[in-house]
Design an enzyme around this catalytic site. Structure first.
Site: not given
Length: 378
Positions: A92, A270, A308, A310, A313, A339
């Site tokens: 940015d 974003d 999930c 991941c 989890c 997560h």
């Protein structure tokens, strides 16, 4: 090397599937950029981001310019080597931070004079200066200096901000070309402004299209306006944006907002929400947002999201993570952040798969329904 290739458009919506090519690799779109403001995504390592298959990160010119400074980053060989991140980076311009973070700032047609929020030192950002900084950082995608008008904003101020945004965009483009940034593979975006005024939004888009940029962003959103107003601004602008260039909805947002915006034709997102909400105990799940700090989860042995896969989890329970958060343990913040970022990145994968299958309308409806989103009937 073509910067953007449109692979497919969904049959029933305006959702698009594409690929963005940079010197540091390709990015499959639509995509989400984790926010590495100061050269790091809070509590996450580059290894974590690779593990969750993040394609790209966003960093901020204002913060990196002030600390550690361009001399340190230059000595390290540029931002990629400094961070040890071998994938694409978008930076940015730092203009929004110069406007919002400092107690003293003066905006003129020449640029923005401001005092550092760190030590009070005086600095001056011009369109040319922010191009030079981003050239030295070596980011793959660079943003121009623009004036992000506040919300609410009267029409007179909005017109002044739009005028400056266009003038600064021209100067950025001229300096970008003059200094050979395009030859190095860097790509310059334009930022459409105009606050909540339809005619000004369209005017901004038309003026920027005349200058011709590599990609187009919709800015000045998620700054206090209602969600309805935010999507109105998006609907006003999208018809004017080129079909063969990336479209970036800056600073957005919540999962259901992303799903809806993709259906309208947006490619890039974003937001600091995944890590910021995680630090305060909110987990994003397939069934909506969950405040893990609540007492109802004191003995809850389920994962944050039963849908999930991941590592968080798979290995940790809601009650354990709640305990860590309430004890102020940094591990709790780290697990929540991991997560939430994983949830966002996997959501974008599901979005791309739905577009490829010409099934985005159904996916959008099912997601917004299961997520209990207020946007379902908008």
């Amino acid at each position: 090397m073509n910067f953007f290739k449109l692979i497919k458009k969904d049959a029933q919506t305006d959702a698009r599937r594409g690929v963005v090519s940079t010197p540091h690799g390709q990015v499959q779109s639509p995509f989400f950029m984790p926010v590495a403001t100061t050269g790091t995504v809070k509590t996450m390592s580059g290894v974590d981001l690779h593990d969750m298959q993040s394609q790209i990160v966003l960093s901020n010119t204002y913060h990196l310019y002030l600390r550690p400074g361009l001399d340190v980053i230059g000595y390290a060989g540029g931002l990629h080597k400094f961070m040890n991140w071998d994938k694409p980076i978008l930076t940015d311009s730092g203009g929004y931070q110069a406007f919002s973070l400092t107690k003293f700032r003066k905006i003129t047609d020449e640029g923005v004079k401001f005092r550092s929020h760190i030590d009070g030192s005086l600095h001056f950002f011009t369109p040319e200066k922010v191009m030079d900084i981003q050239r030295d950082l070596g980011s793959d995608m660079v943003m121009p200096l623009d004036e992000c008008s506040p919300y609410p904003c009267d029409r007179k101020k909005a017109i002044r901000g739009l005028k400056r945004t266009t003038q600064w965009a021209k100067r950025c483009k001229e300096h970008f070309q003059k200094t050979g940034m395009h030859e190095r593979g860097q790509r310059l975006f334009a930022i459409v402004q105009g606050v909540t005024y339809e005619d000004l939004r369209r005017q901004s888009a038309e003026e920027l299209l005349e200058i011709d940029f590599d990609a187009y962003a919709i800015g000045g959103v998620s700054v206090g306006e209602t969600v309805k107003e935010m999507f109105e601004a998006l609907n006003w602008v999208i018809p004017f944006l080129p079909k063969d260039k990336p479209r970036y909805f800056m600073g957005i947002g919540l999962p259901d907002q992303i799903v809806r915006a993709v259906g309208l034709g947006i490619d890039m997102f974003d937001c600091s929400i995944p890590t910021r909400y995680g630090r305060h105990g909110s987990a994003f799940t397939s069934l909506g947002k969950l405040n893990v700090r609540n007492s109802e989860f004191t003995k809850d042995l389920r994962p944050l999201d039963e849908n999930c896969d991941c590592g968080v989890c798979k290995n940790y329970t809601r009650c354990y993570i709640r305990h860590l958060l309430n004890m102020g343990e940094i591990t709790g913040v780290r697990l929540m952040s991991y997560h939430n970022l994983y949830f966002y990145i996997k959501l974008m994968e599901r979005i791309r798969e739905a577009i490829e299958a010409d099934n985005y309308a159904r996916f959008q409806k099912e997601f917004l329904t299961s997520y209990n989103s207020e946007l379902l009937n908008e």
